[in-house]
Design a protein around this motif. Structure first.
Motif, PDB file in Angstrom:
ATOM      1  N   UNK A 422       8.149   3.864 -11.626  1.00 28.73           N
ATOM      2  CA  UNK A 422       8.015   4.915 -10.614  1.00 28.73           C
ATOM      3  C   UNK A 422       7.412   4.378  -9.323  1.00 28.73           C
ATOM      4  N   UNK A 423       6.538   3.368  -9.436  1.00 29.64           N
ATOM      5  CA  UNK A 423       5.909   2.811  -8.234  1.00 29.64           C
ATOM      6  C   UNK A 423       6.931   2.152  -7.312  1.00 29.64           C
ATOM      7  N   UNK A 424       8.035   1.673  -7.865  1.00 35.95           N
ATOM      8  CA  UNK A 424       9.075   1.072  -7.031  1.00 35.95           C
ATOM      9  C   UNK A 424       9.752   2.103  -6.123  1.00 35.95           C
ATOM     10  N   UNK A 425       9.590   3.372  -6.447  1.00 37.54           N
ATOM     11  CA  UNK A 425      10.301   4.432  -5.725  1.00 37.54           C
ATOM     12  C   UNK A 425       9.428   5.169  -4.715  1.00 37.54           C
ATOM     13  N   UNK A 426       8.149   4.746  -4.543  1.00 36.89           N
ATOM     14  CA  UNK A 426       7.270   5.486  -3.639  1.00 36.89           C
ATOM     15  C   UNK A 426       7.694   5.291  -2.181  1.00 36.89           C
ATOM     16  N   UNK A 427       7.417   6.298  -1.367  1.00 38.62           N
ATOM     17  CA  UNK A 427       7.653   6.256   0.073  1.00 38.62           C
ATOM     18  C   UNK A 427       9.056   5.717   0.411  1.00 38.62           C
ATOM     19  N   UNK A 428      10.109   6.429   0.015  1.00 43.09           N
ATOM     20  CA  UNK A 428      11.477   5.922   0.228  1.00 43.09           C
ATOM     21  C   UNK A 428      11.948   6.087   1.675  1.00 43.09           C
ATOM     22  N   UNK A 429      11.411   5.278   2.558  1.00 42.64           N
ATOM     23  CA  UNK A 429      11.645   5.444   3.992  1.00 42.64           C
ATOM     24  C   UNK A 429      13.076   5.100   4.391  1.00 42.64           C
ATOM     25  N   UNK A 430      13.653   4.051   3.792  1.00 50.23           N
ATOM     26  CA  UNK A 430      15.029   3.698   4.146  1.00 50.23           C
ATOM     27  C   UNK A 430      15.995   4.776   3.672  1.00 50.23           C
ATOM     28  N   UNK A 431      15.755   5.323   2.491  1.00 56.26           N
ATOM     29  CA  UNK A 431      16.595   6.415   1.996  1.00 56.26           C
ATOM     30  C   UNK A 431      16.477   7.631   2.906  1.00 56.26           C
ATOM     31  N   UNK A 432      15.260   7.932   3.341  1.00 51.39           N
ATOM     32  CA  UNK A 432      15.061   9.069   4.249  1.00 51.39           C
ATOM     33  C   UNK A 432      15.833   8.876   5.544  1.00 51.39           C
ATOM     34  N   UNK A 433      15.838   7.660   6.067  1.00 44.34           N
ATOM     35  CA  UNK A 433      16.579   7.395   7.297  1.00 44.34           C
ATOM     36  C   UNK A 433      18.085   7.539   7.052  1.00 44.34           C
ATOM     37  N   UNK A 468       2.580  -7.923  -4.499  1.00 44.65           N
ATOM     38  CA  UNK A 468       3.762  -7.446  -5.215  1.00 44.65           C
ATOM     39  C   UNK A 468       4.552  -6.508  -4.307  1.00 44.65           C
ATOM     40  N   UNK A 469       5.846  -6.742  -4.196  1.00 40.15           N
ATOM     41  CA  UNK A 469       6.668  -5.883  -3.349  1.00 40.15           C
ATOM     42  C   UNK A 469       7.131  -4.666  -4.137  1.00 40.15           C
ATOM     43  N   UNK A 470       6.968  -3.494  -3.532  1.00 37.67           N
ATOM     44  CA  UNK A 470       7.403  -2.232  -4.141  1.00 37.67           C
ATOM     45  C   UNK A 470       8.627  -1.710  -3.406  1.00 37.67           C
ATOM     46  N   UNK A 471       9.743  -1.603  -4.106  1.00 37.54           N
ATOM     47  CA  UNK A 471      10.942  -1.007  -3.519  1.00 37.54           C
ATOM     48  C   UNK A 471      11.498  -1.798  -2.367  1.00 37.54           C
ATOM     49  N   UNK A 472      11.963  -3.015  -2.631  1.00 35.83           N
ATOM     50  CA  UNK A 472      12.475  -3.875  -1.556  1.00 35.83           C
ATOM     51  C   UNK A 472      13.592  -3.206  -0.771  1.00 35.83           C
ATOM     52  N   UNK A 473      14.387  -2.382  -1.429  1.00 29.07           N
ATOM     53  CA  UNK A 473      15.504  -1.731  -0.746  1.00 29.07           C
ATOM     54  C   UNK A 473      15.046  -0.678   0.252  1.00 29.07           C
ATOM     55  N   UNK A 474      13.773  -0.301   0.191  1.00 32.01           N
ATOM     56  CA  UNK A 474      13.238   0.711   1.101  1.00 32.01           C
ATOM     57  C   UNK A 474      12.545   0.104   2.322  1.00 32.01           C
TER      58      UNK A 474
END
Length: 547
Positions: A422-433, A468-474
């Motif tokens: 779940x921590x990988x999905x926090x603050x999904x800024x790229x998805x929001x954009x 540690x990187x969280x959610x690289x795609x974001x």
């Protein structure tokens, strides 16, 4: 502070579109941009005091803070801090020894600020029994660093009218011992209006003086407009009066002031006021430099204290609570405030709280005053889902992401709070954009320091303090991160084109930087703010500090 007529030899990042910086001159008049003249080469200046030669440094639009708490941060200075204590025992012994030297609040409280349970060797929150060892007679309030929890001693509980066996109120959480009696630890204590009125208070004049000092940190960071998102959150009406005292003094920064719903509900004189009433009041006090910024609600608590309303348990097994506002109560208040012209700003961290807020925004949209230019917003958005982001886009709900938390609490998110997946999905800024949501980034200062360039760094890198990187795609691009604190922030505030861009007709608010923030070879953490300019006037220089 003399008003500038020209700013020359500027490598401009104008934020009107994504493009390479270009050399030019900005001509200004009456605090606005008159025209922009591109330069082929550097030009000489003759030392006129209304011309600023930035000598080829990078100039961006003034950075806009859309969510911080200058009130909370500024008024902390007089109070003893927990920063240097590594145990509850050390805190108690030290404060008790210094008790006769510490100045109490005007209404007789001892206030201590800035603790976290994690800093203490006992690895727990203090209790009323701990604080009773400091004094059984003086009411004591110990404030958590998040501002979402306090610990009261027994005298403090009595002063605010909370009994040891009372039930939890609608918007707060009491911690109890094995016998069921209150320990004194209360999450979201400041959401209890009746208790807040009897808790530590400051005089409006003291609040105004503290605000004047607090502005300096924003100007040093390149912020040309700040947004206080919780007027009345700590001290109720005296905070409102303190803001008005402050705004009556000469202003070096633009500001927006968001009133807490609980405060407006608590005082009869405020219960029928409109957004335009407050906007006019703040503009008149500040000679046009300040305005009202809607009304603030809380749908849940905070992640670290396990009071965020999640759809599943925390990673350490603790059950998540329900949102603090019921659907019916949220609907009722949203209707009332929107009919009075306010736009709505709601703190919602957990996905359950976000969903309830979204549903209430959608259900009450017909009551929204037609001429409102500011979007309704959701703040923090730790665990917002892609489906919720699509709804935010569809119904034009704005947002703001607290991306500094990736660095500050990211490792706790991975372990005890959300778990690795779940921590990988926090603050999904790229998805929001990608969904088309209008959003910004915020520091929630003083929870983390006000520093937009650092916000950009954490949104682009998304690494915890352990690396540690969280959610690289974001990860955001540098340009998108800069847009979030300039032109997108202006759009969220309802003033696209007037702020957050460098173009004719926009406000003459700029920041001069030592390096190019779009250059991937330059760390955003290493860029200096050289000058901050508000309404065509230099209000901060790196050499001369705040002017």
């Amino acid at each position: 502070m003399k008003e500038l007529k020209r700013l020359v030899n500027a490598k401009m990042i104008d934020m009107t579109k994504e493009q390479a910086p270009y050399l030019g001159t900005i001509e200004m008049e009456d605090g606005k941009i008159l025209r922009i003249v591109r330069q082929d080469t550097f030009v000489e200046t003759t030392g006129q005091d209304d011309v600023l030669n930035v000598q080829g440094h990078y100039v961006i639009p003034g950075m806009i803070d859309t969510h911080s708490h200058i009130l909370m941060g500024s008024v902390q200075t007089p109070f003893p801090s927990c920063d240097s204590y590594d145990s509850i025992e050390a805190l108690v012994v030290s404060i008790r020894a210094r008790l006769s030297e510490i100045t109490l609040t005007p209404n007789g409280w001892l206030k201590i600020v800035g603790y976290t349970a994690e800093q203490f060797t006992e690895q727990r929150h203090p209790t009323r029994h701990d604080l009773d060892q400091i004094s059984r007679d003086i009411p004591i309030l110990l404030e958590h660093a998040s501002f979402h929890a306090v610990v009261l001693n027994t005298a403090g509980l009595e002063r605010v009218g909370i009994g040891l066996t009372d039930d939890d109120p609608p918007q707060a959480f009491y911690t109890r011992d094995v016998s069921g009696a209150l320990t004194g630890h209360i999450c979201d204590f400041y959401s209890i209006p009746s208790a807040k009125r009897h808790s530590p208070q400051l005089a409006p004049e003291s609040i105004a003086s503290a605000l004047a000092q607090g502005v300096a940190s924003y100007l040093r960071a390149g912020v040309t407009e700040l947004s206080e998102l919780n007027v009345g959150g700590l001290y109720g009406k005296s905070e409102v009066d303190g803001v008005c005292h402050f705004l009556a003094t000469p202003q070096k920064i633009r500001s927006r002031w968001t009133l807490q719903a609980d405060t407006l509900n608590a005082y009869p004189a405020y219960r029928t006021t409109t957004h335009d009433d407050w906007a006019l009041r703040f503009r008149q006090h500040s000679k046009g430099m300040a305005t009202a910024n809607g009304v603030k609600f809380f749908a849940d608590g905070t992640m670290n204290l396990r009071t965020a309303a999640l759809s599943s348990a925390y990673a350490d097994g603790r059950q998540a609570p329900n949102p603090v506002l019921s659907s019916d109560e949220m609907y009722r208040q949203f209707v009332d405030f929107q009919q009075r012209g306010f736009h709505l700003i709601t703190h919602a961290i957990g996905d359950v709280a976000i969903q309830r807020t979204l549903e209430a925004y959608i259900a009450t949209a017909r009551y929204r005053t037609a001429n409102r230019v500011c979007r309704n917003r959701i703040e923090h958005l730790h665990t917002v889902t892609p489906t919720q982001l699509q709804l935010m886009s569809k119904y034009d709900v704005g947002g703001s992401f607290f991306t500094n938390q990736i660095s500050v609490t990211g490792d706790l998110l991975r372990t005890t709070l959300l778990g690795a997946e779940r921590a990988q999905q926090v603050f999904p800024t790229a998805t929001a954009r990608a969904c088309g949501v209008c959003y910004t980034l915020h520091a929630d200062a003083p929870v983390t320091p006000i520093a937009p360039l650092h916000l950009m760094h954490h949104a682009c890198e998304r690494r915890t303090s352990a690396g540690v990187q969280l959610g690289a795609s974001e990860c955001l691009s540098r340009y998108d991160a800069l847009a979030a604190v300039t032109c997108d922030a202006a759009a969220l505030n309802g003033v696209p084109g007037d702020q957050g861009v460098i173009r004719p007709g926009a406000l003459a608010d700029f920041v001069c930087l030592s390096d190019n923030p779009l250059d991937l070879d330059v760390s955003l953490l290493d860029i200096d703010v050289l000058q901050t300019i508000v309404a065509g006037k230099v209000v901060y220089t790196l050499q001369g500090d705040v002017l």
